[in-house]
Design an enzyme around this catalytic site. Structure first.
Site, PDB file in Angstrom:
ATOM      1  N   ASN A 151       0.853  -1.190   0.000  1.00 50.86           N
ATOM      2  CA  ASN A 151       0.000   0.000   0.000  1.00 50.86           C
ATOM      3  C   ASN A 151       0.888   1.239   0.000  1.00 50.86           C
ATOM      4  OD1 ASN A 151      -1.879   2.003   0.372  1.00 50.86           O
ATOM      5  ND2 ASN A 151      -2.914   1.032   2.090  1.00 50.86           N
ATOM      6  N   ASN A 156      -6.040   6.373  -1.312  1.00 52.78           N
ATOM      7  CA  ASN A 156      -6.929   5.812  -2.328  1.00 52.78           C
ATOM      8  C   ASN A 156      -7.447   4.415  -1.958  1.00 52.78           C
ATOM      9  OD1 ASN A 156      -4.819   4.023  -2.812  1.00 52.78           O
ATOM     10  ND2 ASN A 156      -4.194   4.945  -4.745  1.00 52.78           N
ATOM     11  N   ASP A 157      -7.358   4.067  -0.672  1.00 53.69           N
ATOM     12  CA  ASP A 157      -7.800   2.727  -0.258  1.00 53.69           C
ATOM     13  C   ASP A 157      -9.269   2.494  -0.576  1.00 53.69           C
ATOM     14  OD1 ASP A 157      -5.260   2.447   0.621  1.00 53.69           O
ATOM     15  OD2 ASP A 157      -5.744   2.295   2.758  1.00 53.69           O
ATOM     16  N   GLY A 176      -6.004  -2.521   0.143  1.00 50.65           N
ATOM     17  CA  GLY A 176      -5.389  -1.213  -0.064  1.00 50.65           C
ATOM     18  C   GLY A 176      -4.095  -1.205  -0.850  1.00 50.65           C
ATOM     19  N   ASP A 178      -1.657  -1.031  -4.008  1.00 54.99           N
ATOM     20  CA  ASP A 178      -1.897  -0.175  -5.172  1.00 54.99           C
ATOM     21  C   ASP A 178      -0.656  -0.069  -6.056  1.00 54.99           C
ATOM     22  OD1 ASP A 178      -0.266   1.522  -3.644  1.00 54.99           O
ATOM     23  OD2 ASP A 178      -1.988   2.618  -2.829  1.00 54.99           O
ATOM     24  N   ASP A 343      -6.319 -14.039 -19.576  1.00 60.12           N
ATOM     25  CA  ASP A 343      -7.087 -14.873 -18.651  1.00 60.12           C
ATOM     26  C   ASP A 343      -8.043 -15.795 -19.419  1.00 60.12           C
ATOM     27  OD1 ASP A 343      -7.981 -15.377 -15.826  1.00 60.12           O
ATOM     28  OD2 ASP A 343      -9.870 -14.618 -16.640  1.00 60.12           O
ATOM     29  N   GLU A 372      -3.809 -18.337 -20.594  1.00 61.45           N
ATOM     30  CA  GLU A 372      -4.138 -19.325 -19.569  1.00 61.45           C
ATOM     31  C   GLU A 372      -4.951 -20.446 -20.222  1.00 61.45           C
ATOM     32  OE1 GLU A 372      -6.251 -19.597 -15.165  1.00 61.45           O
ATOM     33  OE2 GLU A 372      -7.112 -18.284 -16.692  1.00 61.45           O
TER      34      GLU A 372
END
Length: 632
Positions: A151, A156-157, A176, A178, A343, A372
Site C-alpha cells: 500500500n 486511495n484505499d 489497499g 496499489d 485470462d 491461460e
C-alpha cells in the site's frame, strides 16, 4: 447640430442593442451546444495514435439517443462506416487515420437543425513502438496481486465512486495495495532477479464484494481508483523501463463484470452471450476440438458464463471483437506495455480469440502473449499455441505465442513428496513431461511455474521445506521456458487453498505501515525468510546472463534411483543439472552421461559456490540439487 446628435445617439443605441442581442444569441447557442454535447457521456477509445498498422479506428460514442444524429469529421478525414444498433444510445463511427498526422479532429453531430461538435485527438506514437521487444525465455516473471502486495498511497484505499470499501480485516476484502506500492518496491523485485512483472488486472472492478482480484471489470479504459490512475499505471511502466524491467498486463477477453456500464445498457442484445440471460459454463475446454463432441456442449463451454457475476463476451460479434482489439492496442500504446497474459484464453470463442490475437501480433510482431489454458494434457495445451502441430490437424491456428505449462505445474505439486521412485512416480514425472515437448511448436516460449494466484501455494504443499523449495526452484530456473514466480514464495510465504482464495493471496509482510515484519528488507526479514530470499536471489541473478539456459538445447536422461539429470547446452557452454529427489544420499555413475560430458573434466557448482571434479562418480546429498557449469 442637436438633431444630428440625437440621430447619432439613436444609431449608437441600436448598434448597442444589436451587440447585446448577438451576445445573448451566442450565449444561448453555446449553452444549447453544451447541452447537446453533454449528450455524449463516453468516447472509446478516448484517443488514437498516428502511424498505426490498424489505421481504421472504430470510435464508440455513447449518450442519450446519440444515434439520432448524422456524423461527419473535419480535416478531410474519411468516415468509412457508421454503425447504429438497436440501442439508440450508441453510435460506432469508423474513420481511416492512414496518413493522418497527430492533430485534433472535430466530429460534428447533426440532428435536423440541431448540431454540436466533439473533439477527438490523434496523438504522436512512440518511435519504433511497433517493434517493441517483449518478454521471452531470458526473463523471469514476477506475478503479484496489487491489492495484496504493498500500500503506497493510503488515500486511495477506498473511493466514493466505487462500492466496495477498504477492509483489511476481511480476508476477501480490499486491503489497499496499489500501483504506488509496486513502484515503491521495484528495487526489491529487481534485486531478487526478476525482470518482468505480471500484475493481475488493474482496470476498474465495481463489484459489491470480492473485487480485489479485479477479474470482473466494470470499465476497461480506466484503472481502478483504489489502485491509482491511468497516469500512475503509465508511470509504473516508465519506472520499470528505467530499470530494464518489463510490464505485462493481465488482459481479460472472455468476460466482464456485471457492473460494467455496457452490461447495464447493452449496445446490442448479443454483445454478451444470452441463453437468454445467464447459463453456466461447463468448463470442458476439450469440447473446443472434440471431433466426437456435441455442438451443445461446445456452446456451453465457450458461451456459458464463467460465474454469474461475469457476463460472457461474444467475440463472434464483430463490434465486440473490434472493441476488444482496439482496447488492447490502446493500452499497449498508452502505457507502453511489454506483453500480455490473457485470462481464461481457451474459454473464448476460438475463432474470435484467434482474430484478436493475430490483430495484436500483426501490430506488434515481437509482442509476447501468454494464454491461460488450464488443462492437464500436453496435446490439449499445445492446441492453443501458435502454429501447433496438433491444431494444424483441424486447420486451426490461435496465433497465441505462449501458453502456460500446467502439466509441469501438476508435477511440481506432488513429486517432491515421492521419496521412492517406481515406474510412474518420482522424478520420472519430469522426464515424461519434457519427453512430450515434441507436441509443442515452441517449448522455449512456455510459461513455467510452481504456482500462481489460483493454485495451492508450493510452500504450503511442502510445509515450508526449504530443501524441496530448492529442488523446485532449481528446475524452474534451469529448464526450458519462461519462469514465473508468485509473490512471496521467495520469502517462504504459504497459504491453504482449502481455506479459500484469500488464504493463497495474503498480504506481503511489510507492504503496510505498521506491519511487524518487513520482508522487503534484509534486516526486516526473519532468518527463515532470508534463507528463502537469498537462495532465490542467487539463482535468478545467475540465470540472467546465461543464454545457454535461455535458448540452449535440452538433453535429459531417464532418472535412476529418483535422480534426474539433464543438460542445457549450446556451441559455447554446457550446464549439468542434477536433481536428487530421494530421501538418501546418492552416488551417480557419470559414464552414462558421456555424450554430454565428453571433454569436460570439472565444473563450478552454482548453489554451493564450489568446484567439482567430474571423473567416475558424483556424490549428491538427499533432497538436493546441483547446477554445474562444465569446464574442460
Amino acid at each position: 447640430m442637436s438633431f444630428r446628435r440625437k440621430e447619432e445617439s439613436h444609431i449608437v443605441n441600436v448598434l448597442y442593442r444589436i451587440i447585446i442581442m448577438k451576445k445573448i444569441i451566442y450565449i444561448f447557442i453555446t449553452l444549447f451546444t453544451i447541452s447537446l454535447s453533454a449528450q455524449i457521456d463516453r468516447v472509446e477509445p478516448p484517443f488514437w495514435y498516428e502511424g498505426m498498422n490498424k489505421s481504421e479506428v472504430q470510435i464508440l460514442f455513447y449518450g442519450k439517443n446519440i444515434a439520432q444524429n448524422s456524423v461527419s469529421v473535419s480535416n478531410n478525414v474519411v468516415v468509412t462506416n457508421v454503425t447504429k444498433t438497436e440501442n439508440p444510445n450508441y453510435i460506432f463511427v469508423t474513420i481511416d487515420t492512414k496518413n493522418v498526422k497527430a492533430q485534433q479532429l472535430q466530429f460534428t453531430f447533426v440532428n435536423g437543425k440541431k448540431s454540436f461538435k466533439r473533439n477527438y485527438e490523434i496523438k504522436i506514437r512512440r518511435e519504433n513502438s511497433a517493434l517493441r521487444k517483449s518478454y521471452d525465455a531470458s526473463d523471469v516473471m514476477y506475478l503479484l496481486m496489487p491489492d495484496r502486495f504493498a500500500n503506497g498511497n493510503s488515500n486511495n484505499d477506498s473511493s466514493s465512486e466505487l462500492q466496495e470499501k477498504a477492509n483489511r480485516s476481511l480476508p476477501g476484502g480490499r486491503h489497499g495495495g496499489d500501483i504506488a506500492g509496486i513502484i515503491n518496491h521495484l528495487d526489491y523485485i529487481k534485486e531478487l532477479g526478476a525482470t518482468t512483472i505480471w500484475s493481475t488486472p488493474l482496470c476498474e472492478d465495481n463489484d459489491k464484494g470480492y473485487s480485489y482480484h479485479t477479474y470482473g471489470q466494470s470499465d476497461v479504459y480506466k484503472i481502478d481508483a483504489r489502485y491509482g490512475t491511468n497516469e500512475e499505471y503509465k508511470q509504473l511502466a516508465t519506472e520499470m523501463h528505467k530499470k530494464d524491467m518489463k510490464l505485462v498486463m493481465d488482459y481479460v477477453t472472455n468476460h466482464w463484470g456485471a457492473e460494467h456500464w455496457m452490461f447495464k445498457d447493452m449496445p446490442t442484445y448479443d454483445w454478451f452471450h444470452q441463453f437468454p440471460g445467464y447459463a453456466q459454463s461447463n468448463y470442458r475446454m476439450t469440447t473446443q476440438y472434440d471431433i466426437n463432441g456435441s455442438k451443445r456442449d461446445a456452446k456451453y463451454c465457450m458461451d456459458g458464463w464463467f460465474v454469474p457475476s461475469m457476463p460472457d463476451l461474444n467475440q463472434s460479434n464483430p463490434l465486440v471483437l473490434n472493441y476488444l482489439i482496439q482496447n488492447a492496442i490502446w493500452w499497449i500504446e498508452y502505457a507502453d506495455l511489454d506483453g500480455f497474459r490473457v485470462d481464461t484464453y481457451s474459454y473464448n470463442d476460438k475463432d474470435g480469440i484467434a482474430k484478436w490475437t493475430k490483430a495484436i501480433t500483426d501490430e506488434y510482431p515481437y509482442f509476447n502473449i501468454v494464454g491461460e489454458v488450464w488443462m492437464h494434457d500436453q496435446a490439449q495445451i499445445s492446441y492453443w499455441q501458435k502454429d501447433s502441430p496438433i491444431s494444424k490437424i483441424q486447420s486451426y491456428n490461435s496465433y497465441l505465442p505462449s501458453v502456460m505449462d500446467f502439466t509441469l505445474h501438476d508435477v511440481f505439486g506432488n513429486v517432491f513428496n515421492e521419496d521412492r521412485a517406481d515406474w510412474s512416480n518420482g522424478t520420472i514425472k519430469f522426464y515424461e513431461n519434457f519427453a512430450n515437448d515434441f507436441l509443442y511448436a515452441n517449448p522455449n516460449n512456455l510459461l513455467i511455474f510452481l504456482e500462481n494466484h489460483d493454485t495451492g501455494r508450493f510452500n504450503q504443499i511442502y510445509k515450508n521445506d526449504f530443501k524441496k523449495y530448492q529442488l523446485g526452484m532449481t528446475i524452474m530456473a534451469t529448464m526450458r521456458g519462461i519462469p514465473q514466480l508468485y509473490y512471496g514464495s521467495e520469502i517462504g510465504m504459504s497459504g491453504d487453498k482449502g481455506k479459500g482464495d484469500a488464504d493463497i493471496r495474503q498480504d506481503f509482510p511489510g507492504g503496510w505501515t505498521g506491519d511487524s515484519n518487513n520482508a522487503f528488507t534484509t534486516s526486516g526479514r526473519t532468518s527463515e525468510q532470508n534463507q528463502f530470499f537469498n537462495f532465490t536471489k542467487k539463482l535468478l541473478n545467475w540465470r540472467k546472463s546465461k543464454s545457454v539456459i535461455h535458448t540452449g538445447k535440452l538433453t535429459h536422461y531417464i532418472p535412476e534411483n529418483n535422480v534426474y539429470v539433464y543438460f542445457r547446452h549450446n556451441d559455447k557452454e554446457s550446464v549439468m543439472v542434477v536433481i536428487n529427489n530421494a530421501a538418501d544420499n546418492q552416488k551417480i555413475n557419470l559414464s552414462r552421461f558421456e555424450e554430454n560430458l565428453a571433454g569436460f573434466t570439472s565444473g563450478y557448482e552454482v548453489i554451493s559456490d564450489k568446484n567439482v571434479e567430474l571423473k567416475n562418480e558424483l556424490s549428491i546429498d538427499a533432497k538436493s540439487s546441483m547446477i554445474i557449469e562444465l569446464k574442460k
